[in-house]
Design an enzyme around this catalytic site. Structure first.
Site, PDB file in Angstrom:
ATOM      1  N   ARG A   1      48.366  26.945  28.765  1.00 58.40           N
ATOM      2  CA  ARG A   1      48.500  28.331  29.251  1.00 58.40           C
ATOM      3  C   ARG A   1      49.960  28.777  29.231  1.00 58.40           C
ATOM      4  O   ARG A   1      50.258  29.927  28.904  1.00 58.40           O
ATOM      5  CB  ARG A   1      47.923  28.450  30.668  1.00 58.40           C
ATOM      6  CG  ARG A   1      46.396  28.450  30.659  1.00 58.40           C
ATOM      7  CD  ARG A   1      45.816  28.175  32.035  1.00 58.40           C
ATOM      8  NE  ARG A   1      46.286  29.107  33.021  1.00 58.40           N
ATOM      9  CZ  ARG A   1      46.408  28.813  34.320  1.00 58.40           C
ATOM     10  NH1 ARG A   1      46.076  27.616  34.762  1.00 58.40           N
ATOM     11  NH2 ARG A   1      46.830  29.725  35.164  1.00 58.40           N
TER      12      ARG A   1
ATOM     13  N   LYS B   1      51.486  36.421  40.615  1.00 58.22           N
ATOM     14  CA  LYS B   1      50.928  37.775  40.427  1.00 58.22           C
ATOM     15  C   LYS B   1      49.786  38.026  41.418  1.00 58.22           C
ATOM     16  O   LYS B   1      49.739  39.042  42.093  1.00 58.22           O
ATOM     17  CB  LYS B   1      50.416  37.948  38.985  1.00 58.22           C
ATOM     18  CG  LYS B   1      51.484  37.731  37.925  1.00 58.22           C
ATOM     19  CD  LYS B   1      50.959  37.925  36.515  1.00 58.22           C
ATOM     20  CE  LYS B   1      49.894  36.938  36.072  1.00 58.22           C
ATOM     21  NZ  LYS B   1      50.350  35.519  35.978  1.00 58.22           N
TER      22      LYS B   1
ATOM     23  N   ARG C   1      48.177  41.373  28.020  1.00 56.76           N
ATOM     24  CA  ARG C   1      48.713  40.028  27.776  1.00 56.76           C
ATOM     25  C   ARG C   1      49.165  39.852  26.335  1.00 56.76           C
ATOM     26  O   ARG C   1      49.679  38.788  25.990  1.00 56.76           O
ATOM     27  CB  ARG C   1      47.587  39.039  28.027  1.00 56.76           C
ATOM     28  CG  ARG C   1      47.809  38.126  29.189  1.00 56.76           C
ATOM     29  CD  ARG C   1      46.549  37.309  29.321  1.00 56.76           C
ATOM     30  NE  ARG C   1      46.769  36.132  30.064  1.00 56.76           N
ATOM     31  CZ  ARG C   1      46.566  36.040  31.379  1.00 56.76           C
ATOM     32  NH1 ARG C   1      46.163  37.083  32.064  1.00 56.76           N
ATOM     33  NH2 ARG C   1      46.762  34.911  31.991  1.00 56.76           N
TER      34      ARG C   1
ATOM     35  N   ARG D   1      47.489  24.514  43.460  1.00 54.39           N
ATOM     36  CA  ARG D   1      46.828  25.773  43.864  1.00 54.39           C
ATOM     37  C   ARG D   1      45.381  25.560  44.301  1.00 54.39           C
ATOM     38  O   ARG D   1      44.631  24.788  43.718  1.00 54.39           O
ATOM     39  CB  ARG D   1      46.856  26.760  42.703  1.00 54.39           C
ATOM     40  CG  ARG D   1      46.020  27.999  42.998  1.00 54.39           C
ATOM     41  CD  ARG D   1      46.289  29.120  42.064  1.00 54.39           C
ATOM     42  NE  ARG D   1      46.078  28.783  40.672  1.00 54.39           N
ATOM     43  CZ  ARG D   1      46.364  29.594  39.666  1.00 54.39           C
ATOM     44  NH1 ARG D   1      46.880  30.773  39.907  1.00 54.39           N
ATOM     45  NH2 ARG D   1      46.146  29.227  38.428  1.00 54.39           N
TER      46      ARG D   1
ATOM     47  N   ARG E   1      40.880  25.748  40.511  1.00 53.57           N
ATOM     48  CA  ARG E   1      40.427  26.401  39.273  1.00 53.57           C
ATOM     49  C   ARG E   1      40.307  25.384  38.147  1.00 53.57           C
ATOM     50  O   ARG E   1      41.149  24.501  38.014  1.00 53.57           O
ATOM     51  CB  ARG E   1      41.416  27.510  38.885  1.00 53.57           C
ATOM     52  CG  ARG E   1      41.056  28.829  39.502  1.00 53.57           C
ATOM     53  CD  ARG E   1      42.103  29.892  39.314  1.00 53.57           C
ATOM     54  NE  ARG E   1      42.688  30.013  37.985  1.00 53.57           N
ATOM     55  CZ  ARG E   1      43.551  30.960  37.662  1.00 53.57           C
ATOM     56  NH1 ARG E   1      43.924  31.867  38.555  1.00 53.57           N
ATOM     57  NH2 ARG E   1      44.061  31.018  36.442  1.00 53.57           N
TER      58      ARG E   1
HETATM   59  P1  AP5 Z   1      49.211  32.822  41.845  1.00 55.76           P
HETATM   60  O1  AP5 Z   1      49.479  34.010  42.682  1.00 55.76           O
HETATM   61  O2  AP5 Z   1      47.817  32.347  41.684  1.00 55.76           O
HETATM   62  O3  AP5 Z   1      49.931  32.996  40.422  1.00 55.76           O
HETATM   63  P2  AP5 Z   1      49.494  33.920  39.204  1.00 55.76           P
HETATM   64  O4  AP5 Z   1      50.736  34.481  38.613  1.00 55.76           O
HETATM   65  O5  AP5 Z   1      48.449  34.882  39.633  1.00 55.76           O
HETATM   66  O6  AP5 Z   1      48.944  32.785  38.257  1.00 55.76           O
HETATM   67  P3  AP5 Z   1      47.607  32.706  37.408  1.00 55.76           P
HETATM   68  O7  AP5 Z   1      47.512  31.248  37.005  1.00 55.76           O
HETATM   69  O8  AP5 Z   1      46.430  33.277  38.115  1.00 55.76           O
HETATM   70  O9  AP5 Z   1      47.965  33.563  36.222  1.00 55.76           O
HETATM   71  P4  AP5 Z   1      47.299  33.530  34.872  1.00 55.76           P
HETATM   72  O10 AP5 Z   1      47.877  34.755  34.287  1.00 55.76           O
HETATM   73  O11 AP5 Z   1      47.499  32.286  34.096  1.00 55.76           O
HETATM   74  O12 AP5 Z   1      45.732  33.504  35.203  1.00 55.76           O
HETATM   75  P5  AP5 Z   1      44.631  34.641  35.208  1.00 55.76           P
HETATM   76  O13 AP5 Z   1      43.754  34.384  36.340  1.00 55.76           O
HETATM   77  O14 AP5 Z   1      45.242  35.985  35.033  1.00 55.76           O
HETATM   78  O15 AP5 Z   1      50.113  31.624  42.448  1.00 55.76           O
HETATM   79  C1  AP5 Z   1      50.090  30.341  41.867  1.00 55.76           C
HETATM   80  C2  AP5 Z   1      50.410  29.288  42.952  1.00 55.76           C
HETATM   81  O16 AP5 Z   1      51.726  29.506  43.441  1.00 55.76           O
HETATM   82  C3  AP5 Z   1      49.494  29.378  44.178  1.00 55.76           C
HETATM   83  O17 AP5 Z   1      49.223  28.083  44.644  1.00 55.76           O
HETATM   84  C4  AP5 Z   1      50.319  30.138  45.214  1.00 55.76           C
HETATM   85  O18 AP5 Z   1      50.005  29.747  46.513  1.00 55.76           O
HETATM   86  C5  AP5 Z   1      51.740  29.741  44.839  1.00 55.76           C
HETATM   87  N1  AP5 Z   1      52.693  30.822  45.062  1.00 55.76           N
HETATM   88  C6  AP5 Z   1      52.559  32.120  44.651  1.00 55.76           C
HETATM   89  N2  AP5 Z   1      53.643  32.832  45.014  1.00 55.76           N
HETATM   90  C7  AP5 Z   1      54.470  31.962  45.663  1.00 55.76           C
HETATM   91  C8  AP5 Z   1      55.750  32.113  46.235  1.00 55.76           C
HETATM   92  N3  AP5 Z   1      56.404  33.279  46.244  1.00 55.76           N
HETATM   93  N4  AP5 Z   1      56.329  31.020  46.796  1.00 55.76           N
HETATM   94  C9  AP5 Z   1      55.688  29.805  46.796  1.00 55.76           C
HETATM   95  N5  AP5 Z   1      54.450  29.622  46.256  1.00 55.76           N
HETATM   96  C10 AP5 Z   1      53.865  30.688  45.693  1.00 55.76           C
HETATM   97  O19 AP5 Z   1      43.860  34.331  33.833  1.00 55.76           O
HETATM   98  C11 AP5 Z   1      43.124  33.156  33.675  1.00 55.76           C
HETATM   99  C12 AP5 Z   1      42.582  33.101  32.260  1.00 55.76           C
HETATM  100  O20 AP5 Z   1      41.701  34.225  32.004  1.00 55.76           O
HETATM  101  C13 AP5 Z   1      43.618  33.156  31.137  1.00 55.76           C
HETATM  102  O21 AP5 Z   1      44.194  31.899  30.863  1.00 55.76           O
HETATM  103  C14 AP5 Z   1      42.764  33.681  29.977  1.00 55.76           C
HETATM  104  O22 AP5 Z   1      41.969  32.661  29.460  1.00 55.76           O
HETATM  105  C15 AP5 Z   1      41.839  34.692  30.664  1.00 55.76           C
HETATM  106  N6  AP5 Z   1      42.414  36.038  30.686  1.00 55.76           N
HETATM  107  C16 AP5 Z   1      42.798  36.750  31.794  1.00 55.76           C
HETATM  108  N7  AP5 Z   1      43.306  37.945  31.446  1.00 55.76           N
HETATM  109  C17 AP5 Z   1      43.248  37.992  30.089  1.00 55.76           C
HETATM  110  C18 AP5 Z   1      43.664  38.961  29.130  1.00 55.76           C
HETATM  111  N8  AP5 Z   1      44.265  40.105  29.491  1.00 55.76           N
HETATM  112  N9  AP5 Z   1      43.455  38.697  27.839  1.00 55.76           N
HETATM  113  C19 AP5 Z   1      42.856  37.537  27.431  1.00 55.76           C
HETATM  114  N10 AP5 Z   1      42.471  36.570  28.284  1.00 55.76           N
HETATM  115  C20 AP5 Z   1      42.668  36.799  29.607  1.00 55.76           C
END
Ligand code: AP5
Length: 216
Positions: free
Chosen positions: A171, A14, A88, A127, A160
């Site tokens: 997660r 994402k 979410r 990552r 992270r």
């Molecule tokens: P990346 O782009 O970082 O993936 P992502 O989908 O953004 O993964 P996240 O781990 O950031 O999602 P998340 O939803 O768990 O975390 P968030 O920060 O929102 O890519 C991942 C890896 O893959 C990278 O190394 C990249 O290089 C590689 N990659 C990407 N695309 C690729 C491709 N096409 N091909 C090959 N490699 C690729 O949330 C973190 C925390 O915050 C949550 O756990 C929760 O505690 C809190 N939080 C956030 N939002 C909320 C909410 N709405 N409600 C409650 N708690 C929340």
């Protein structure tokens, strides 16, 4: 003002895709995870409260998240917002609908980035993220030009805290329990589109841009 929600499991890409979409579509990228990490780094009271939950892979309270998103959308400085990480839960989706109604904005579509589970853990285990601008890298598949340094802003790359193996597993479970039900929720409302996220970042960006430009 229109909103597109990017839905997908942790590691679906994402953030990687959304950052690239900003240049391509001139949209604004709102990542709730990035907002929480930045608040935690600044030591704000809500950032500190959220930090412990984020580190354990648990969701932070709906009210905090909805408030942050609502504040950002109220700035109204873009025609299109890409929401990454929100909603979410079904409750958050209901809150989003309320926020959009108040701000006379509309939800154009919800795009699910589809990636097989086996790929997700592999992506997250390698990552690296920029400690300043949030740009995302991978130690094997998406390396920066200079080791440990962000290509975009020159800041240091870090792992992270919530990418520790046991937290990643939690997660992924939380995603299945709390977030995956949103797929059916939005599908029954005719808003869901799917994009295959298991291909190169450039290919995913092209597919997502086409999906958004084509409209609902
Ligand atoms: P990346 O782009 O970082 O993936 P992502 O989908 O953004 O993964 P996240 O781990 O950031 O999602 P998340 O939803 O768990 O975390 P968030 O920060 O929102 O890519 C991942 C890896 O893959 C990278 O190394 C990249 O290089 C590689 N990659 C990407 N695309 C690729 C491709 N096409 N091909 C090959 N490699 C690729 O949330 C973190 C925390 O915050 C949550 O756990 C929760 O505690 C809190 N939080 C956030 N939002 C909320 C909410 N709405 N409600 C409650 N708690 C929340």
């Amino acid at each position: 003002m229109d909103v597109v929600v990017l839905l997908g499991a942790p590691g679906a890409g994402k953030g990687t895709t959304a950052i690239r979409m900003v240049d391509r579509l001139g949209c604004r990228h709102l990542s709730t995870g990035q907002m929480l990490r930045s608040r935690a780094a600044r030591g704000t009271p809500d950032g500190k409260q959220a930090e412990a939950l984020v580190a354990k892979g648990e969701l932070v309270p709906d009210a905090l998240i909805a408030g942050m998103v609502s504040e950002q959308l109220a700035e109204g400085d873009a025609e299109l917002y890409l929401l990454d990480g929100f909603p979410r839960t079904v409750r958050q989706a209901e809150r989003l609908a309320g926020v959009l109604e108040t701000q006379r904005a509309s939800l154009r579509m919800v795009v699910l980035l589809d990636v097989p589970k086996a790929v997700l853990a592999r992506r997250l285990s390698g990552r690296l993220v920029c400690s300043d601008c949030g740009m995302v890298y991978h130690v094997e598949t998406l390396k920066p030009e200079r080791e440990g340094v962000c290509d975009r802003c020159g800041a240091t790359l870090v792992t992270r805290r919530d990418d520790q193996p046991e937290t990643v597993l939690r997660r992924l479970d939380v995603y299945e329990e709390r977030t995956a039900p949103l797929i059916a929720w939005y599908e029954t409302r005719g808003l869901l589109k799917r994009v295959d996220g298991d291909r190169s970042p450039d290919e995913v960006v092209v597919a997502l841009a086409e999906t958004i430009e084509k409209g609902p």
